[in-house]
Motif scaffolding. Structure first.
Motif, PDB file in Angstrom:
ATOM      1  N   VAL A  95       0.855  -1.184   0.000  1.00  0.00           N
ATOM      2  CA  VAL A  95       0.000   0.000   0.000  1.00  0.00           C
ATOM      3  C   VAL A  95       0.892   1.236   0.000  1.00  0.00           C
ATOM      4  O   VAL A  95       2.026   1.208   0.485  1.00  0.00           O
ATOM      5  N   PRO A 123      -0.335  -8.788   5.575  1.00  0.00           N
ATOM      6  CA  PRO A 123      -1.222  -7.683   5.186  1.00  0.00           C
ATOM      7  C   PRO A 123      -1.919  -6.983   6.348  1.00  0.00           C
ATOM      8  O   PRO A 123      -2.469  -5.903   6.142  1.00  0.00           O
ATOM      9  N   LEU A 140      -0.606  -3.555   6.671  1.00  0.00           N
ATOM     10  CA  LEU A 140      -1.124  -2.640   5.656  1.00  0.00           C
ATOM     11  C   LEU A 140      -2.550  -2.198   5.991  1.00  0.00           C
ATOM     12  O   LEU A 140      -2.917  -1.031   5.802  1.00  0.00           O
ATOM     13  N   GLN A 141      -3.351  -3.126   6.496  1.00  0.00           N
ATOM     14  CA  GLN A 141      -4.709  -2.761   6.901  1.00  0.00           C
ATOM     15  C   GLN A 141      -4.682  -1.750   8.051  1.00  0.00           C
ATOM     16  O   GLN A 141      -5.468  -0.793   8.075  1.00  0.00           O
ATOM     17  N   GLY A 170      -3.871   1.772   6.753  1.00  0.00           N
ATOM     18  CA  GLY A 170      -5.001   2.388   6.087  1.00  0.00           C
ATOM     19  C   GLY A 170      -6.063   2.868   7.061  1.00  0.00           C
ATOM     20  O   GLY A 170      -6.637   3.956   6.899  1.00  0.00           O
ATOM     21  N   LEU A 227      -7.741  -4.472   1.333  1.00  0.00           N
ATOM     22  CA  LEU A 227      -6.836  -3.321   1.348  1.00  0.00           C
ATOM     23  C   LEU A 227      -7.440  -2.096   0.663  1.00  0.00           C
ATOM     24  O   LEU A 227      -6.784  -1.060   0.574  1.00  0.00           O
ATOM     25  N   LEU A 264     -11.370   0.094   4.267  1.00  0.00           N
ATOM     26  CA  LEU A 264     -10.634   0.410   5.490  1.00  0.00           C
ATOM     27  C   LEU A 264     -11.226   1.618   6.206  1.00  0.00           C
ATOM     28  O   LEU A 264     -11.215   1.687   7.440  1.00  0.00           O
TER      29      LEU A 264
END
Length: 610
Positions: free
Chosen positions: A269, A286, A289-290, A293, A340, A345
């Motif tokens: 991301v 991930p 990354l979540q 966000g 994502l 998010l």
């Protein structure tokens, strides 16, 4: 002029090469390779094999490793996946026939194909410059001639010594010299492992003269030759595990012969001028990354060190890890793009309230209903809350609390492993982040012909049918191992990571926030007081969660703890310097200046460079 931030050790700056790892001997081995003209990948391989010897309670040749690789020739990061799959005989039906509804965390049943050595050999073949002998000689020397034992290794051996004496005699023969627990700092030799490495080299060098061909021969010896044959023989013997019964293993030479590591695309991301790369959803990667966000969707962060920041970051982590439980696995139908998506998010972030939430709340990407493992709704999945430092055993104080990561040894004597980490960058711009783990000395008996233990990563599978992470032959367990690499303007700039099981992507979040948001240096960001939520369901047997539990280092003030209690959390003290073993390296693409930092927690991790 900005006032300096004082740290326990300096952040390193240079232009030649930098390496950081969880053990100073591994760091020194990798730095030696850089000084001899090797590149970052040569150095990482040397450090990794050394870690197999000097941190055997945290990783070994029978374990696994994911690594994110960015070469100077091709700046795009790629994942080299050193996680072996479940054996062909590992079916839900087989475990049901044994009367089990969870895969045990010890013994031979949870063994998957050992992936670590294959991945390191593949990295050396494809991206390194040195011969196998040049990078293996450090580990071979420490195994043959001895290395001073770290206190954490000794503490682990002490707690499982009786298990070794009564049930795992091959482990007793290797780890209890003269039948006693070794002392911290005592030289311990591992002659069987040294013989394995020596034979691997001999067969590789007898097979060919060229560097790449020798490495290919070593891969063949490991996965289709003497190592695979010895592992199959050992797995035919029933050994006791944490179920209280003895079981044979499922791994065969055919399972090893059918597998080789491979490269995969990362998931990424864009965040605050960086592109953050992680392994795919067969790992927990991930979730970082979540979290990024969701935090951005919530706007400006509260001040560092405040109860408000701890609360917000914790509640976001709970939401990301709930998605992990419902959606992640080695499965083609994981909706990673939807998970994502910024809109998704934002909707998830809107669930963060002004009170701690005890429920697991997975999302419904694109309207698909989530499904959590039924076990997580059972009383067996709930752990004690609010455990204080006073209630911990001496081993936990030395190596980590029950929920301070992949804890070493719990108070009831059951065993868990932890993990290692390596980051390297060189003067040419090659960069790697790798998180080796598994093959722990305390979790599976030593294979006497080889001198190392099999991994137990299979315990992360569910035996409930129809889940993304349901056990199946040839499938990888959803791993907690989570290396990270970030780019700026297409150029790799930061490699980082930590041991810590389910906590890895909570602690890595703290590093990113400290460095990229609060403006701290890497070393200061690593050393800042840390915390993590224990509401995250454990990926390790017995798969428990502490719904409102929050572990914080005691450097947080009592005022912050009181405020967190008012917000509904149940904070517990984890000691002043107990949470995380982060390390990182950095390269400025404009100037070529390199930086490195390593964690003082545990008194083992070190960075080196010039």
């Amino acid at each position: 002029m900005t006032e300096p931030t004082f740290t326990t050790r300096p952040e390193l700056h240079g232009t030649f090469g930098m390496i950081a790892s969880t053990h100073y001997l591994a760091t020194a081995s990798g730095m030696s390779v850089l000084e001899r003209g090797g590149n970052a990948f040569d150095a990482a391989v040397a450090a990794a094999f050394t870690l197999h010897v000097v941190e055997p309670h945290l990783n070994g040749p029978g374990g696994e490793v994911p690594m994110i690789v960015a070469s100077a020739a091709d700046r795009a990061p790629r994942l080299l996946a050193g996680q072996g799959p479940a054996p062909a005989g590992a079916t839900v039906e087989h475990f049901e026939s044994l009367g089990l509804d969870l895969i045990p965390g010890t013994g031979l049943l949870p063994a998957t194909v050992p992936g670590a050595v294959g991945a390191w050999l593949t990295l050396l073949r494809d991206h390194g410059t040195m011969r196998l002998r040049d990078v293996l000689e450090y580990a071979l020397g420490y195994a043959a001639h001895g290395h001073p034992l770290a206190p954490g290794v000794v503490n682990t051996i002490r707690v499982v010594a009786q298990q070794f004496r009564e049930h795992w005699p091959t482990s007793a023969a290797q780890w209890l010299p003269d039948g006693r627990v070794p002392r911290p700092g005592e030289l311990l030799r591992l002659p069987a492992l040294a013989a394995t490495y020596a034979r691997l080299l001999a067969e590789a060098e007898a097979a060919a003269a060229a560097r790449e061909a020798q490495i290919e021969a070593a891969l063949s010896a490991w996965y289709s030759g003497f190592v695979a044959e010895a592992l199959e023989r050992f797995c035919r013997v029933a050994v006791p595990d944490e179920t209280g019964r003895a079981h044979t293993g499922l791994l065969t030479a055919g399972d090893l012969d059918a597998w080789r590591p491979g490269y995969e695309a990362t998931v990424s991301v864009a965040w605050r001028g960086l592109t953050v790369h992680k392994a795919g959803p067969w790992t927990q990667g991930p979730v970082l990354l979540q979290q990024l966000g969701m935090l951005d969707a919530l706007g400006e962060l509260p001040p560092p060190g405040s109860a408000a920041r701890v609360h917000r970051v914790t509640e976001v982590a709970k939401l990301a890890f709930a998605d992990r439980e419902a959606w992640y696995g080695d499965h083609p139908d994981v909706p990673i793009g939807r998970l994502l998506d910024p809109g998704y998010l934002r909707d998830r972030a809107a669930l963060v309230g002004d009170q701690a939430c005890a429920r697991l709340r997975p999302g419904a990407p694109a309207g698909r209903p989530p499904r959590l493992p039924a076990f997580l709704a059972s009383p067996r999945s709930v752990a004690r809350t609010g455990e204080s430092l006073d209630a911990m055993t001496s081993v936990e104080r030395a190596g980590g609390s029950r929920r301070g990561g992949e804890s070493l040894v719990a108070a009831d004597g059951t065993t868990r492993g932890d993990t290692c980490h390596i980051d390297v960058v060189d003067r040419w711009g090659n960069m790697i982040s790798a998180t080796p783990s598994g093959g722990w000395l305390q979790s599976s008996p030593t294979v006497p012909d080889l001198g190392f233990c099999l991994g137990t990563r299979g315990q992360m599978f569910w035996l409930e049918r129809g889940l993304p992470n349901t056990l199946a032959p040839g499938k990888r367990p959803r791993s907690t191992l989570s290396p990270s690499l970030a780019c700026r303007g297409g150029e790799p700039v930061l490699a980082f990571g930590t041991p810590g099981g389910d906590q890895q992507d909570q602690w890595q979040m703290l590093l990113l926030l400290g460095w990229a948001v609060d403006g701290l240096g890497l070393q200061a960001a690593i050393e800042a007081p840390a915390w993590h939520s224990n509401a995250v369901p454990s990926s390790f047997a017995p798969r428990q969660r502490d719904p409102l539990g929050l572990a914080l280092e005691s450097r947080f003030s009592p005022v912050v703890l009181d405020e967190l209690r008012k917000l509904g959390h149940e904070p517990s003290c984890a000691g002043a310097w107990m949470l995380g073993r982060l390390s990182a390296v950095y390269r400025d693409p404009d100037t070529g200046v390199l930086r490195a930092a390593a964690n003082p927690r545990g008194m083992q991790g070190y960075a080196a460079g010039r």
